[in-house]
Write an enzyme that holds these catalytic residues in place. Structure first.
Site, PDB file in Angstrom:
ATOM      1  N   THR A   1       0.745  -1.264   0.033  1.00 53.04           N
ATOM      2  CA  THR A   1       0.014   0.173  -0.059  1.00 53.04           C
ATOM      3  C   THR A   1       0.924   1.355   0.081  1.00 53.04           C
ATOM      4  O   THR A   1       0.989   1.980   1.037  1.00 53.04           O
ATOM      5  CB  THR A   1      -1.086   0.144   1.127  1.00 53.04           C
ATOM      6  OG1 THR A   1      -0.110  -0.188   2.508  1.00 53.04           O
ATOM      7  CG2 THR A   1      -1.813  -0.768   1.058  1.00 53.04           C
TER       8      THR A   1
ATOM      9  N   CYS B   1       7.416   2.035   5.970  1.00 51.56           N
ATOM     10  CA  CYS B   1       6.189   2.250   6.271  1.00 51.56           C
ATOM     11  C   CYS B   1       5.989   3.552   7.185  1.00 51.56           C
ATOM     12  O   CYS B   1       5.017   4.293   6.921  1.00 51.56           O
ATOM     13  CB  CYS B   1       5.845   1.138   7.171  1.00 51.56           C
ATOM     14  SG  CYS B   1       5.547  -0.341   6.249  1.00 51.56           S
TER      15      CYS B   1
ATOM     16  N   PHE C   1      17.932   0.079   5.715  1.00 50.71           N
ATOM     17  CA  PHE C   1      17.424   1.063   6.652  1.00 50.71           C
ATOM     18  C   PHE C   1      17.577   0.881   8.376  1.00 50.71           C
ATOM     19  O   PHE C   1      17.360   1.706   8.797  1.00 50.71           O
ATOM     20  CB  PHE C   1      15.910   1.476   6.255  1.00 50.71           C
ATOM     21  CG  PHE C   1      15.021   0.417   6.763  1.00 50.71           C
ATOM     22  CD1 PHE C   1      14.646  -1.095   6.385  1.00 50.71           C
ATOM     23  CD2 PHE C   1      14.215   0.774   7.911  1.00 50.71           C
ATOM     24  CE1 PHE C   1      13.751  -1.785   6.713  1.00 50.71           C
ATOM     25  CE2 PHE C   1      13.378  -0.233   8.542  1.00 50.71           C
ATOM     26  CZ  PHE C   1      13.023  -1.197   7.887  1.00 50.71           C
TER      27      PHE C   1
HETATM   28  P1  NAD Z   1       5.996  -6.104  -0.290  1.00 53.28           P
HETATM   29  O1  NAD Z   1       5.864  -4.940  -1.248  1.00 53.28           O
HETATM   30  O2  NAD Z   1       7.290  -6.548   0.212  1.00 53.28           O
HETATM   31  O3  NAD Z   1       5.185  -7.266  -0.630  1.00 53.28           O
HETATM   32  C1  NAD Z   1       3.709  -7.165  -1.292  1.00 53.28           C
HETATM   33  C2  NAD Z   1       3.675  -8.325  -2.235  1.00 53.28           C
HETATM   34  O4  NAD Z   1       2.146  -8.378  -2.829  1.00 53.28           O
HETATM   35  C3  NAD Z   1       4.300  -8.021  -3.706  1.00 53.28           C
HETATM   36  O5  NAD Z   1       5.239  -9.326  -3.679  1.00 53.28           O
HETATM   37  C4  NAD Z   1       3.359  -8.227  -4.645  1.00 53.28           C
HETATM   38  O6  NAD Z   1       3.737  -8.812  -5.701  1.00 53.28           O
HETATM   39  C5  NAD Z   1       2.237  -8.876  -4.150  1.00 53.28           C
HETATM   40  N1  NAD Z   1       0.885  -8.543  -4.828  1.00 53.28           N
HETATM   41  C6  NAD Z   1       0.489  -7.644  -5.376  1.00 53.28           C
HETATM   42  N2  NAD Z   1      -0.795  -7.661  -5.586  1.00 53.28           N
HETATM   43  C7  NAD Z   1      -1.070  -8.865  -5.292  1.00 53.28           C
HETATM   44  C8  NAD Z   1      -2.450  -9.735  -5.577  1.00 53.28           C
HETATM   45  N3  NAD Z   1      -3.460  -9.241  -6.312  1.00 53.28           N
HETATM   46  N4  NAD Z   1      -2.461 -10.946  -5.216  1.00 53.28           N
HETATM   47  C9  NAD Z   1      -1.616 -11.428  -4.768  1.00 53.28           C
HETATM   48  N5  NAD Z   1      -0.052 -10.841  -4.350  1.00 53.28           N
HETATM   49  C10 NAD Z   1      -0.026  -9.360  -4.781  1.00 53.28           C
HETATM   50  O7  NAD Z   1       5.181  -5.259   1.075  1.00 53.28           O
HETATM   51  P2  NAD Z   1       5.495  -5.533   2.531  1.00 53.28           P
HETATM   52  O8  NAD Z   1       6.523  -4.917   3.111  1.00 53.28           O
HETATM   53  O9  NAD Z   1       5.121  -7.010   2.516  1.00 53.28           O
HETATM   54  O10 NAD Z   1       3.978  -4.754   3.172  1.00 53.28           O
HETATM   55  C11 NAD Z   1       2.828  -5.288   3.005  1.00 53.28           C
HETATM   56  C12 NAD Z   1       1.682  -4.544   3.737  1.00 53.28           C
HETATM   57  O11 NAD Z   1       2.037  -4.853   4.949  1.00 53.28           O
HETATM   58  C13 NAD Z   1       1.886  -3.180   3.372  1.00 53.28           C
HETATM   59  O12 NAD Z   1       0.466  -2.483   3.674  1.00 53.28           O
HETATM   60  C14 NAD Z   1       2.812  -2.507   4.712  1.00 53.28           C
HETATM   61  O13 NAD Z   1       2.557  -1.231   5.081  1.00 53.28           O
HETATM   62  C15 NAD Z   1       2.312  -3.414   5.872  1.00 53.28           C
HETATM   63  N6  NAD Z   1       3.495  -3.575   6.788  1.00 53.28           N
HETATM   64  C16 NAD Z   1       4.660  -3.751   6.656  1.00 53.28           C
HETATM   65  C17 NAD Z   1       5.572  -4.078   7.337  1.00 53.28           C
HETATM   66  C18 NAD Z   1       7.132  -4.445   7.174  1.00 53.28           C
HETATM   67  O14 NAD Z   1       7.912  -4.399   7.862  1.00 53.28           O
HETATM   68  N7  NAD Z   1       7.486  -4.197   5.821  1.00 53.28           N
HETATM   69  C19 NAD Z   1       5.315  -4.216   8.743  1.00 53.28           C
HETATM   70  C20 NAD Z   1       3.791  -3.975   9.212  1.00 53.28           C
HETATM   71  C21 NAD Z   1       2.941  -3.802   8.031  1.00 53.28           C
HETATM   72  C1  UGA Z   2       8.103  -0.336  12.084  1.00 51.74           C
HETATM   73  C2  UGA Z   2       7.449  -0.533  13.292  1.00 51.74           C
HETATM   74  O1  UGA Z   2       8.698  -0.632  14.359  1.00 51.74           O
HETATM   75  C3  UGA Z   2       6.623  -1.965  13.248  1.00 51.74           C
HETATM   76  O2  UGA Z   2       5.801  -2.004  14.361  1.00 51.74           O
HETATM   77  C4  UGA Z   2       5.724  -1.744  12.236  1.00 51.74           C
HETATM   78  O3  UGA Z   2       5.163  -2.912  11.973  1.00 51.74           O
HETATM   79  C5  UGA Z   2       6.466  -1.274  10.890  1.00 51.74           C
HETATM   80  O4  UGA Z   2       7.171  -0.227  10.848  1.00 51.74           O
HETATM   81  C6  UGA Z   2       5.693  -1.425   9.608  1.00 51.74           C
HETATM   82  O5  UGA Z   2       4.522  -1.003   9.730  1.00 51.74           O
HETATM   83  O6  UGA Z   2       6.070  -1.373   8.382  1.00 51.74           O
HETATM   84  P1  UGA Z   2      10.366  -1.084  10.708  1.00 51.74           P
HETATM   85  O7  UGA Z   2      10.048  -0.041   9.982  1.00 51.74           O
HETATM   86  O8  UGA Z   2      10.499  -2.571  10.287  1.00 51.74           O
HETATM   87  O9  UGA Z   2       9.163  -1.068  11.841  1.00 51.74           O
HETATM   88  O10 UGA Z   2      11.632  -0.993  11.840  1.00 51.74           O
HETATM   89  P2  UGA Z   2      11.796  -0.013  13.075  1.00 51.74           P
HETATM   90  O11 UGA Z   2      12.491  -0.723  14.168  1.00 51.74           O
HETATM   91  O12 UGA Z   2      10.671   0.671  13.824  1.00 51.74           O
HETATM   92  O13 UGA Z   2      12.867   1.283  12.697  1.00 51.74           O
HETATM   93  C7  UGA Z   2      12.288   2.301  11.721  1.00 51.74           C
HETATM   94  C8  UGA Z   2      13.656   3.103  11.436  1.00 51.74           C
HETATM   95  O14 UGA Z   2      13.847   4.108  12.468  1.00 51.74           O
HETATM   96  C9  UGA Z   2      14.959   2.659  11.017  1.00 51.74           C
HETATM   97  O15 UGA Z   2      15.467   3.213  10.140  1.00 51.74           O
HETATM   98  C10 UGA Z   2      15.527   2.637  12.493  1.00 51.74           C
HETATM   99  O16 UGA Z   2      16.863   2.705  12.383  1.00 51.74           O
HETATM  100  C11 UGA Z   2      14.898   4.082  12.912  1.00 51.74           C
HETATM  101  N1  UGA Z   2      14.904   3.914  14.428  1.00 51.74           N
HETATM  102  C12 UGA Z   2      14.363   3.136  15.279  1.00 51.74           C
HETATM  103  C13 UGA Z   2      15.768   5.151  14.919  1.00 51.74           C
HETATM  104  O17 UGA Z   2      16.507   5.960  14.063  1.00 51.74           O
HETATM  105  N2  UGA Z   2      15.795   5.298  16.309  1.00 51.74           N
HETATM  106  C14 UGA Z   2      15.260   4.313  17.092  1.00 51.74           C
HETATM  107  O18 UGA Z   2      15.194   4.677  18.370  1.00 51.74           O
HETATM  108  C15 UGA Z   2      14.634   3.357  16.389  1.00 51.74           C
END
Ligand code: NAD
Ligand code: UGA
Length: 465
Positions: A93, A277, A339
């Site tokens: 997203t 995110c 990151f």
């Molecule tokens: P990502 O881009 O790594 O993976 C998404 C995948 O979805 C891609 O591989 C894509 O090909 C696939 N996709 C797209 N359309 C599709 C469909 N119709 N059917 C099946 N697969 C499809 O994304 P991500 O980092 O895994 O994040 C996914 C969601 O989770 C986002 O909304 C993000 O905000 C949320 N989120 C991410 C994290 C994180 O640490 N990355 C943590 C918490 C929440």
């Molecule tokens: C973050 C949240 O921590 C998760 O709970 C959430 O699910 C996720 O986003 C998401 O929605 O994608 P993430 O981005 O994977 O997780 O990693 P973090 O540990 O939160 O770090 C994010 C960034 O902040 C990194 O660049 C990290 O180095 C930085 N950071 C973190 C700082 O600069 N200082 C801190 O004290 C902590």
């Protein structure tokens, strides 16, 4: 619907969330058949190989424990939807880059496409679980698409946002602070909530499984990320004041963090937060605030992103300033590109902006990261362009050769124990170190002859009385 022995679930999206989350469910619940499906064939092939597409400590072991038993990765999206009782949607997203809301609103095209595919294929009762982070009220849109496009499907939509952080995903999934499930308050909605809760209850204590209404659950995810990012921008703003006054940001963070109302976590000053995110979710939150006529609230949260942008550019500007106001033609080693440590993810990493700023000043930038490929680094910094001033090294020592300065941008553990004697020998003098993560032994490096600049640290520490 209860979690029955023959239950089948699937997840649309085999990314950083879909892969690890489903692998954990499969590992914990051998009685549930789990399919992770994605049209990206290369990604699926990697999930089926020894070389997983996501680097995450402990992930391979979890995948290996269930893969081929009750965990399957495939590109057959429709087939998986057809046979599953519960369908998780974990597609991307990203921030919208076009049209209304460009640069702020979430791009929901993948969510909508997923909903339309489910509507087309599904027959009988299905529970759809929003795992992706989405704007408040998206469940309503998904339900409308499902109910107006399906002939035989009966749907419940749940919100079950994911809170894992990259680098610690397995520990976070294994012992989450909480699992959040939002559903409709109807009997059918509550039955769906219980079906999902009973899966998590296999390994998560019941008092950590929180249930709310749909909108609270959807909004809580955006708010959790906004609060976390706000803490980083707050301490980073103070880091600038520390540098100006002679205070030490780590000491200040420790002192305030001892107040149990503030707490010690997420107070590590840095070159700026990255990751896929934080920025996108705050921008999404601000867009929602504007949409609902709350410009003051939008501007409050927007400032968290503005402060982060400033911190990144302030760091690059500091390098130029300390190197006698010119880096043109000078080699600068960038140690760390991901990151954060323990991930190969580079989305929105502060390193992209620092490298670009240095290249724009005419520097030669040599990047080393233990887990990010050279191809990824080039693509992230340069896009389709070529620039011979960007080089990639295969070790930290190699990156530092012939440089005027080192900039640490990711807190990889291996940087803490580098052979700085050897590094000093291969650098131009004076040799500068810019520690964007405050992980290096600053006093030792200063004593060796390095000129050290660290985030939020006084340039010339006062002698202790
Ligand atoms: P990502 O881009 O790594 O993976 C998404 C995948 O979805 C891609 O591989 C894509 O090909 C696939 N996709 C797209 N359309 C599709 C469909 N119709 N059917 C099946 N697969 C499809 O994304 P991500 O980092 O895994 O994040 C996914 C969601 O989770 C986002 O909304 C993000 O905000 C949320 N989120 C991410 C994290 C994180 O640490 N990355 C943590 C918490 C929440
Ligand atoms: C973050 C949240 O921590 C998760 O709970 C959430 O699910 C996720 O986003 C998401 O929605 O994608 P993430 O981005 O994977 O997780 O990693 P973090 O540990 O939160 O770090 C994010 C960034 O902040 C990194 O660049 C990290 O180095 C930085 N950071 C973190 C700082 O600069 N200082 C801190 O004290 C902590």
């Amino acid at each position: 619907m209860q979690a029955k022995p023959s239950m089948k679930i699937c997840c649309l999206g085999a990314g950083y969330v879909g892969g690890p989350t489903m692998a954990m469910i499969a590992a914990k619940c051998p009685h549930i058949e789990v399919r992770v499906v994605d049209p990206n064939a290369a990604r699926i092939a990697a999930w089926n190989s020894e070389n997983l597409p996501v680097y995450e400590p402990g992930l391979y072991e979890v995948v290996q424990s269930a893969r081929g038993r009750n965990l399957f990765f495939s590109t057959d999206v429709e087939g998986a939807i057809r046979i599953s009782d519960i369908i998780f949607v974990s597609v991307g997203t990203p921030t919208k880059t076009y049209g209304v809301g460009a640069g702020q609103a979430a791009d929901l095209r993948y969510i909508e496409l997923a909903a339309r595919t489910i509507a087309k294929v599904a027959e009988g009762p299905k529970i759809i679980v929003e795992k992706s982070t989405i704007p408040v009220k998206t469940a309503e849109a998904i339900l409308t698409i499902l109910r107006s496009n399906s002939r035989n499907g009966q749907f419940q939509v749940l919100s079950n946002p994911e809170f894992l952080a990259e680098g610690t995903a397995i520990a976070d999934l294994q012992a989450p602070d909480r699992v959040l499930i939002g559903g409709e308050s109807t009997p059918e909605g509550q039955a769906a909530v219980e079906a999902l809760a009973s899966i998590y209850a296999t390994w998560v204590p019941r008092d950590r499984i929180l249930t709310t209404n749909l909108w609270s659950s959807e909004l809580s995810k955006l708010v959790a990320n906004a609060f976390l990012a706000q803490r980083i921008s707050s301490i980073n703003s103070i880091s600038a004041l520390c540098e100006a006054t002679g205070a030490d940001v780590d000491e200040v963070a420790h002192a305030i963090g001892r107040d149990s109302r503030i707490g010690p976590k997420f107070l590590k000053a840095s070159v700026g937060f990255g990751g896929s995110c934080f920025q996108k979710d705050i921008l999404n939150l601000t867009y929602l605030c504007k949409h609902f006529g709350l410009p003051e609230v939008a501007s409050y949260w927007e400032s968290v992103v503005r402060m982060n942008d400033w911190q990144k550019s302030r760091f690059a500007a500091r390098i130029v300033n300390d190197l006698f106001n010119t880096v043109t033609g000078k080699r600068i080693a960038v140690l760390g590109f991901a990151f954060k440590k323990d991930t190969n993810d580079t989305r929105e990493t502060a390193a992209i902006s620092v490298c670009r700023d240095l290249l724009a000043e005419g520097a030669k930038v040599v990047v080393y990261d233990p887990k990010v490929s050279a191809e990824e680094i080039r693509k992230d910094v340069l896009g389709d362009q070529q620039n011979p001033n960007l080089e990639i090294a295969t070790s930290a020592l190699a990156a530092c050769a012939d440089t005027h300065a080192i900039a640490v941008l990711t807190e990889w553990d291996e940087f803490k124990t580098l052979d700085f004697d050897a590094i000093l020998k291969v650098m131009h003098k004076p040799a500068f170190v810019f520690d964007g993560r405050n992980i290096l032994p600053h006093q030792k490096l200063s004593a060796m002859g390095f000129r050290v600049h660290a985030i939020g640290k006084p340039a010339h520490p006062l002698k202790q009385a």
